[in-house]
Scaffold this active site. Structure first.
Site, PDB file in Angstrom:
ATOM      1  N   LYS A 134      20.004 -13.789  50.390  1.00 28.80           N
ATOM      2  CA  LYS A 134      19.293 -13.045  51.437  1.00 28.80           C
ATOM      3  C   LYS A 134      17.921 -13.670  51.634  1.00 28.80           C
ATOM      4  O   LYS A 134      17.057 -13.576  50.762  1.00 28.80           O
ATOM      5  CB  LYS A 134      19.123 -11.577  51.034  1.00 28.80           C
ATOM      6  N   ALA A 145      14.109 -14.152  53.595  1.00 31.73           N
ATOM      7  CA  ALA A 145      13.110 -13.212  54.111  1.00 31.73           C
ATOM      8  C   ALA A 145      13.378 -12.940  55.588  1.00 31.73           C
ATOM      9  O   ALA A 145      13.796 -13.837  56.326  1.00 31.73           O
ATOM     10  CB  ALA A 145      11.716 -13.797  53.929  1.00 31.73           C
ATOM     11  N   TRP A 151       9.274 -15.765  52.501  1.00 30.68           N
ATOM     12  CA  TRP A 151       9.085 -16.484  53.753  1.00 30.68           C
ATOM     13  C   TRP A 151       8.230 -17.731  53.604  1.00 30.68           C
ATOM     14  O   TRP A 151       8.215 -18.583  54.468  1.00 30.68           O
ATOM     15  CB  TRP A 151       8.431 -15.561  54.811  1.00 30.68           C
ATOM     16  N   ASN A 152       7.474 -17.845  52.491  1.00 32.92           N
ATOM     17  CA  ASN A 152       6.461 -18.914  52.485  1.00 32.92           C
ATOM     18  C   ASN A 152       7.035 -20.304  52.198  1.00 32.92           C
ATOM     19  O   ASN A 152       6.407 -21.302  52.537  1.00 32.92           O
ATOM     20  CB  ASN A 152       5.290 -18.563  51.558  1.00 32.92           C
ATOM     21  N   GLU A 169      10.573 -14.642  39.970  1.00 27.45           N
ATOM     22  CA  GLU A 169       9.556 -15.662  40.280  1.00 27.45           C
ATOM     23  C   GLU A 169       8.563 -14.958  41.188  1.00 27.45           C
ATOM     24  O   GLU A 169       8.772 -14.857  42.395  1.00 27.45           O
ATOM     25  CB  GLU A 169      10.186 -16.831  41.051  1.00 27.45           C
ATOM     26  N   GLU A 185      -4.019 -11.260  44.702  1.00 28.84           N
ATOM     27  CA  GLU A 185      -3.514 -12.462  45.373  1.00 28.84           C
ATOM     28  C   GLU A 185      -4.004 -12.439  46.831  1.00 28.84           C
ATOM     29  O   GLU A 185      -3.689 -11.506  47.574  1.00 28.84           O
ATOM     30  CB  GLU A 185      -1.981 -12.448  45.325  1.00 28.84           C
ATOM     31  N   GLU A 201      12.582 -22.350  37.596  1.00 27.46           N
ATOM     32  CA  GLU A 201      13.364 -23.085  38.597  1.00 27.46           C
ATOM     33  C   GLU A 201      12.965 -24.545  38.527  1.00 27.46           C
ATOM     34  O   GLU A 201      11.783 -24.868  38.459  1.00 27.46           O
ATOM     35  CB  GLU A 201      13.120 -22.500  39.991  1.00 27.46           C
ATOM     36  N   CYS A 204       2.370 -19.438  46.115  1.00 30.49           N
ATOM     37  CA  CYS A 204       2.225 -18.657  44.888  1.00 30.49           C
ATOM     38  C   CYS A 204       1.326 -19.355  43.880  1.00 30.49           C
ATOM     39  O   CYS A 204       0.729 -18.702  43.034  1.00 30.49           O
ATOM     40  CB  CYS A 204       3.590 -18.385  44.281  1.00 30.49           C
ATOM     41  N   GLY A 255       9.335 -13.582  45.092  1.00 32.16           N
ATOM     42  CA  GLY A 255       8.575 -12.777  46.042  1.00 32.16           C
ATOM     43  C   GLY A 255       7.451 -12.054  45.340  1.00 32.16           C
ATOM     44  O   GLY A 255       6.962 -12.496  44.294  1.00 32.16           O
TER      45      GLY A 255
HETATM   46  P1  NAD Z   1       8.185  -9.955  49.359  1.00 37.85           P
HETATM   47  O1  NAD Z   1       8.307  -9.461  47.970  1.00 37.85           O
HETATM   48  O2  NAD Z   1       7.643  -9.069  50.379  1.00 37.85           O
HETATM   49  O3  NAD Z   1       9.611 -10.436  49.893  1.00 37.85           O
HETATM   50  C1  NAD Z   1      10.385 -11.369  49.178  1.00 37.85           C
HETATM   51  C2  NAD Z   1      11.846 -11.145  49.519  1.00 37.85           C
HETATM   52  O4  NAD Z   1      12.222  -9.858  49.037  1.00 37.85           O
HETATM   53  C3  NAD Z   1      12.151 -11.151  51.005  1.00 37.85           C
HETATM   54  O5  NAD Z   1      13.409 -11.743  51.209  1.00 37.85           O
HETATM   55  C4  NAD Z   1      12.213  -9.670  51.337  1.00 37.85           C
HETATM   56  O6  NAD Z   1      13.018  -9.386  52.451  1.00 37.85           O
HETATM   57  C5  NAD Z   1      12.861  -9.152  50.074  1.00 37.85           C
HETATM   58  N1  NAD Z   1      12.715  -7.710  49.862  1.00 37.85           N
HETATM   59  C6  NAD Z   1      11.671  -6.914  50.170  1.00 37.85           C
HETATM   60  N2  NAD Z   1      11.953  -5.628  49.833  1.00 37.85           N
HETATM   61  C7  NAD Z   1      13.190  -5.633  49.285  1.00 37.85           C
HETATM   62  C8  NAD Z   1      14.053  -4.634  48.761  1.00 37.85           C
HETATM   63  N3  NAD Z   1      13.689  -3.353  48.714  1.00 37.85           N
HETATM   64  N4  NAD Z   1      15.268  -5.007  48.291  1.00 37.85           N
HETATM   65  C9  NAD Z   1      15.657  -6.291  48.335  1.00 37.85           C
HETATM   66  N5  NAD Z   1      14.899  -7.293  48.835  1.00 37.85           N
HETATM   67  C10 NAD Z   1      13.669  -6.961  49.295  1.00 37.85           C
HETATM   68  O7  NAD Z   1       7.358 -11.330  49.260  1.00 37.85           O
HETATM   69  P2  NAD Z   1       6.960 -12.294  50.441  1.00 37.85           P
HETATM   70  O8  NAD Z   1       5.799 -11.694  51.165  1.00 37.85           O
HETATM   71  O9  NAD Z   1       8.144 -12.729  51.232  1.00 37.85           O
HETATM   72  O10 NAD Z   1       6.498 -13.595  49.623  1.00 37.85           O
HETATM   73  C11 NAD Z   1       5.228 -13.761  49.144  1.00 37.85           C
HETATM   74  C12 NAD Z   1       5.196 -13.471  47.652  1.00 37.85           C
HETATM   75  O11 NAD Z   1       6.118 -14.325  46.972  1.00 37.85           O
HETATM   76  C13 NAD Z   1       3.843 -13.781  47.051  1.00 37.85           C
HETATM   77  O12 NAD Z   1       3.496 -12.805  46.109  1.00 37.85           O
HETATM   78  C14 NAD Z   1       4.078 -15.136  46.382  1.00 37.85           C
HETATM   79  O13 NAD Z   1       3.175 -15.428  45.347  1.00 37.85           O
HETATM   80  C15 NAD Z   1       5.476 -14.980  45.892  1.00 37.85           C
HETATM   81  N6  NAD Z   1       6.106 -16.290  45.627  1.00 37.85           N
HETATM   82  C16 NAD Z   1       6.392 -16.642  44.342  1.00 37.85           C
HETATM   83  C17 NAD Z   1       6.938 -17.896  44.069  1.00 37.85           C
HETATM   84  C18 NAD Z   1       7.271 -18.323  42.666  1.00 37.85           C
HETATM   85  O14 NAD Z   1       7.999 -19.294  42.512  1.00 37.85           O
HETATM   86  N7  NAD Z   1       6.782 -17.640  41.643  1.00 37.85           N
HETATM   87  C19 NAD Z   1       7.212 -18.771  45.126  1.00 37.85           C
HETATM   88  C20 NAD Z   1       6.906 -18.373  46.433  1.00 37.85           C
HETATM   89  C21 NAD Z   1       6.360 -17.114  46.669  1.00 37.85           C
END
Ligand code: NAD
Length: 483
Positions: free
Chosen positions: A178, A180, A154-155, A253, A386, A463, A287, A231
């Site tokens: 898919k 967020a 979502w961020n 990522e 984090e 990426e 992130c 995520g």
């Molecule tokens: P999250 O892991 O909760 O969710 C990320 C995505 O995964 C969402 O679309 C969510 O719906 C999906 N998801 C959750 N459970 C799932 C499941 N069981 N099966 C399939 N999909 C599922 O993360 P978030 O809170 O949305 O994002 C924040 C996190 O993302 C932080 O840890 C941040 O550091 C990281 N992030 C990393 C990068 C990078 O490039 N490395 C960039 C942005 C954010």
């Protein structure tokens, strides 16, 4: 002011928007107020299957097109995003909370990936190896992989969609995305643009809704060849485990815990400017946000003062209000974690230089003020987990070796920052940091031409740049005997 984006279908499958008759709708809420700003239909497992099948059917035809032909819809999509940037930015602010100007910056940054990969489609470089005998040629070529399932957080709900879809389709793959559940509307608007840009049916597909059932189909389907996930570490590990049975390529990522190292010889004003950007952008919910500020002992007081000065200039509030530079946190859970990290740091001897709560007059369930803590021990939660909030903990170090040791003492390995005027130190420390990305005397890393990504617990994906295209291509080695 109209604060509704709209109710959308949320399922773009095989070149059209689908709206099943008896379906559950998911509400999308403005993090500034909690009010509904839109909704999408939650995909059922059979909707997700249909999307995967559409992508699988479209794959051979799309892969057979020339790179120039595949670049055309990406170029058109880029132009359409620029045309609609204000509208996209407003929707992004309403569902994600970030201030409007920052949201527009994200939309335009995402557009850069569309254009970059429209061109990069022409460069899936191969190799010709030395032959092992006469009449033999050994070639290495890169070829598209197939159906790619992309899962975004979502961020950065607009740019990360573009940063995944563009290289995947440029390389000749087809996609099921898919987004967020908190922020699907930015993805819906981008897919409307993809539709107008003329991608053939099935090349790009969108499914919105509950992550668990959608994820279950994507990770188990034999038609999906790769999961590209951005995520949290927790969900990344779960997906990796679930993909083991069908041996899918999983690109991760994940989260980070960036050290921001400031040596006494650095330009401290510059370091404070870049630190304020890194820490307060998107209310610290990035992130690559600086999570630990490691400062050489002699200048830690000065760095704390300079950062607190910049924190005082921040205006927290509703992202649509003019002049607001830091928006709300995404939800109550995020806010709770930030408060816990601050309380934990204070209980272990940390001292608040500023912030520590919501600014006056703002909802304590939604907003948190920019916070600077000093004297934080390296084992405090804020220094190991984090935080994902506008909190900067200062930790003092006494030598270059100690700085590197503290910086590397993390399970994460995404981004690190280093401030010094000593060229030798910049190289020595930069290369010693166990991170996928290191910025020297800078606070930004997400350039379209550069490989963004981490090592260790932060995942293995890249990426951006040439590497961003290679993530979606298989290597094939061809041995040709023509004797
Ligand atoms: P999250 O892991 O909760 O969710 C990320 C995505 O995964 C969402 O679309 C969510 O719906 C999906 N998801 C959750 N459970 C799932 C499941 N069981 N099966 C399939 N999909 C599922 O993360 P978030 O809170 O949305 O994002 C924040 C996190 O993302 C932080 O840890 C941040 O550091 C990281 N992030 C990393 C990068 C990078 O490039 N490395 C960039 C942005 C954010």
């Amino acid at each position: 002011m109209d604060r509704i984006v709209r109710a959308a279908s949320g399922q773009y499958v095989d070149g059209g928007w689908r709206e099943p008759a008896r379906s559950k709708r998911l509400s999308v809420r403005d993090p500034s107020s909690g009010s509904e700003v839109g909704s999408v239909v939650a995909a059922t497992p059979s909707d997700v299957q249909a999307a995967v099948q559409a992508a699988a059917r479209a794959f051979p035809g799309w892969a057979a097109l020339s790179p120039d032909e595949r670049g055309e819809p990406l170029r058109r999509a880029h132009a359409l995003v620029l045309e609609r940037a204000d509208h996209l930015a407003r929707a992004l602010t309403l569902e994600g909370g970030k201030p409007l100007e920052e949201a527009k910056g994200e939309v335009l940054w995402g557009a850069e990936f569309l254009l970059w990969y429209a061109e990069e489609a022409r460069r899936p470089w191969g190799e010709i190896l030395a032959s092992s005998g006469p009449g033999q040629r050994l070639y290495v070529r890169r070829r598209p992989r197939g159906v790619i399932a992309c899962i975004t957080p979502w961020n950065f709900p607009s740019s990360l969609v573009a940063r995944k879809v563009a290289p995947a389709v440029a390389g000749g793959n087809t996609v099921v995305l898919k987004p967020a559940e908190q922020t699907p509307l930015s993805a819906v608007l981008l897919f409307e643009i993809f539709h107008e840009a003329g991608f053939p049916p099935g090349v790009v597909n969108l499914v919105c809704g509950d992550p668990e059932p959608i994820g279950a189909v994507l990770t188990s389907s034999p038609d999906v060849r790769q999961i590209s996930f951005t995520g949290s570490v927790e969900v990344g590990k779960l997906l990796l485990r679930r993909c083991a049975d069908s041996v899918k390529k999983v690109t991760l990522e994940l989260g980070g815990h960036a050290p921001f190292v400031v040596f006494a010889d650095a330009d401290l004003e510059l370091a404070a400017d870049k630190l304020a950007f890194s820490k307060f952008q998107n209310a610290g919910q990035t992130c690559i946000a600086a999570n630990r500020v490691l400062v050489e002992r002699g200048v830690s007081g000065e760095v704390g003062r300079l950062l607190a000065e910049r924190a005082a200039e921040v205006r927290v509030g509703d992202g649509l209000e003019p002049g607001v530079t830091v928006g709300p946190l995404i939800d109550g859970a995020a806010l709770g974690r930030v408060r816990e990290h601050v309380a934990d740091a204070v209980s272990r001897g940390g001292r608040l230089l500023c912030g520590g709560s919501e600014p006056p007059g703002l909802d304590p369930e939604r907003f948190f003020g920019p916070t600077v803590l000093t004297g934080v021990p390296p084992d405090a939660r804020v220094a190991t987990e984090e935080t994902f909030g506008p909190v900067a903990p200062l930790i003092a170090f006494s030598s270059e070796e100690e700085a590197v040791e503290l910086a590397n003492a993390s399970e994460y390995g995404l981004a690190a920052y280093l401030f010094t005027r000593d060229l030798g130190r910049a190289h020595r420390v930069g290369e010693a940091l166990d991170y996928g990305m290191v910025a020297v005397n800078d606070g930004a890393l997400g350039w379209v031409q550069a490989p963004f990504g981490g090592i260790k617990g932060s995942g293995d994906g890249r990426e951006g740049g040439r590497q961003g295209l290679e993530e979606y291509l298989d290597v094939q080695y061809l041995s040709v005997n023509f004797d």
